[in-house]
Design a protein around this motif. Structure first.
Motif, PDB file in Angstrom:
ATOM      1  N   GLU A 123      -7.012   5.008  -3.895  1.00  0.00           N
ATOM      2  CA  GLU A 123      -6.549   4.271  -2.714  1.00  0.00           C
ATOM      3  C   GLU A 123      -7.382   3.299  -1.670  1.00  0.00           C
ATOM      4  N   LEU A 172       0.954  -1.251   0.148  1.00  0.00           N
ATOM      5  CA  LEU A 172       0.038  -0.030  -0.078  1.00  0.00           C
ATOM      6  C   LEU A 172       0.797   1.339   0.125  1.00  0.00           C
ATOM      7  N   LYS A 226      -6.390  -5.986   1.271  1.00  0.00           N
ATOM      8  CA  LYS A 226      -6.937  -6.709   2.684  1.00  0.00           C
ATOM      9  C   LYS A 226      -7.550  -7.999   2.451  1.00  0.00           C
ATOM     10  N   GLU A 252      -6.625  -0.396  -0.696  1.00  0.00           N
ATOM     11  CA  GLU A 252      -6.437  -0.788   0.438  1.00  0.00           C
ATOM     12  C   GLU A 252      -7.299  -2.180   0.779  1.00  0.00           C
TER      13      GLU A 252
END
Ligand code: AMP
Ligand code: GLY
Length: 431
Positions: free
Chosen positions: A160, A130, A168, A164
């Protein structure tokens, strides 16, 4: 020759129908196969990923040749295990199958040997991935799980928050299991996509006719990514000039790179390409025939498939002719409504006789997810059937495929109505 094909979808059905044309093919089996395939081959219910049981069965039935058509058994080393049991098989060994089974392996291979592909970095830590994506600040960005993920491990992240969330899911929630232990973060490329399947014996490479997949579930390339909702061949974006660059910059360098790495690739190597403004680049490699690419490529093969396959296994491809006929092929997938998310099974399929459309010339119905129960043909998967037609050109092939598809019915049938539309536009633009 007594032959076993490992797998149970439309691709395997297309391989079986092509192999059956060979005079040397005297008996053909499929494991696990499916209801519709059982009209063409003896089906044996063994899971394609059960290497031990498959090898034991192959020995017991004394098969002369096995075609391992699906990615996961190849990645698990089924070809190695068959070879150890003295049974020759079509497909790469475990080491060569890494070209599809590990994106990190294939990206590092391309970097080392200068094969054009999207710029990338690999990570085994979500926070570091990230941080890198943030520092780059270029959108969209592509995040790929390292391992096999049923074609769902590729995320195009627009911002973003999406990056993210994607990292995950893949790396922390392990949505695709161990496949997400590492990720590749890569540059987003643009341009038309071209699939080129090729035969290779580890030394020489002979490309097949090019094709175009339609991955999204709905018309105009909207909806979720699927295994593929239809294909056409040839792909008009694969011009002779592009083909020549691919051969020089991608196909030959890849075959040589695999040999130099000590894992020569024997079998069908699938080049997933994008024709970018900077020239053709590799999006992905697959270590097997595409599905539903095989359903348009193999019907155009003029050469004897069994002869070509055994030449790949035995390292004799240089002296073996691989010829395709002129003309075009189109395949329209008939899927269960709700695919690729959730869908019902067990719907009766009508319009077919012994799995095919009687009286339709140049049309073949390939069975992907069907079951036979009490003489009735039922749906048994997301992708149910692939209706392929061949003709002198693409407009005629598409018209024939759709006319044939109109004769097949089941409850909640879903199909795209625009297969080949983009290819037709490209052909018009070139004229
Ligand atoms: P893959 O499983 O690697 O073929 O990726 C699935 C699909 O994601 C491809 O067919 C492309 O449409 C898209 N894709 C993958 N990598 C990229 C990239 N670097 N840039 C743009 N699109 C991509
Ligand atoms: N149709 C894409 C694939 O077989 O991976």
């Amino acid at each position: 020759m007594k032959i076993l094909v490992v797998g149970g979808g439309g691709r395997e059905h297309a391989i079986i129908r092509a192999l059956k044309k060979s005079p040397a093919c005297t008996e053909i089996w499929c494991a696990p196969g499916n209801g519709g395939i059982s009209y063409d081959a003896v089906c044996k219910d063994i899971k394609a990923t059960d290497v031990e049981a498959m090898v034991a069965f192959a020995k017991e039935e004394a098969f002369d040749y096995v075609v391992v058509a699906q990615d996961d058994p190849l990645a698990l080393g089924m070809v190695d295990a068959l070879a150890a049991a003295g049974i020759p098989a079509f497909g790469p060994d475990k080491a060569a199958a890494r070209i599809e089974a590990s994106k990190v392996f294939s990206k590092d291979l391309m970097k080392k040997y200068g094969i054009p592909t999207a710029a990338y970095e690999t990570f085994d830590d979500a926070a570091k991935a990230l941080a890198y994506i943030r520092a780059q600040g270029k959108w969209p960005v592509v995040v790929k799980a390292d391992g096999l993920a049923l074609g769902k491990g590729v995320l195009i992240c627009e911002d973003e928050a999406q990056a993210e969330e994607g990292l995950k899911e893949i790396m922390l929630d392990k949505k695709f299991g161990a496949s997400g232990n590492r990720v590749v973060v890569e540059e987003f490329l643009t341009g038309p996509e071209v699939s080129v399947l090729s035969f290779t014996d580890g030394k020489v490479v002979k490309p097949m006719v090019s094709s175009m997949d339609h991955k999204r579930a709905n018309d105009n390339d909207t909806g979720l990514n699927t295994g593929g909702m239809g294909t056409v061949a040839p792909n008009p974006y694969y011009t002779p000039a592009v083909a020549q660059r691919c051969m020089e910059e991608i196909f030959l360098p890849t075959i040589r790179a695999m040999a130099a790495e000590g894992c020569p690739f024997k079998g069908c190597l699938y080049f997933g390409l994008m024709v970018t403004p900077d020239g053709p680049k590799v999006i992905e490699y697959n270590c097997r025939f595409g599905d539903p690419e095989a359903q348009v490529v193999l019907p155009l093969l003029e050469s004897d498939l069994l002869t070509v396959m055994t030449a790949c296994t035995e390292g004799r491809l240089a002296e073996t002719e691989v010829k395709f006929r002129d003309g075009a092929a189109a395949c329209v997938i008939l899927a269960s409504g709700g695919y690729p998310v959730s869908y019902e099974k067990g719907k009766e399929i009508t319009g077919l006789e012994n799995g095919q459309l009687p009286g339709e010339k140049d049309v073949t119905v390939y069975h992907a997810g069907t079951a036979l129960q009490g003489g009735k043909l039922l749906t048994a998967g997301g992708r149910v059937l692939g209706v392929t037609a061949t003709a002198e050109d693409l407009p005629a092939a598409l018209a024939k495929a759709y006319a044939a598809a109109d004769k097949i019915h089941f409850d909640k049938l879903h199909r795209r109505s625009d297969i080949g539309k983009r290819a037709l536009k490209a052909i018009e633009a070139q004229a």
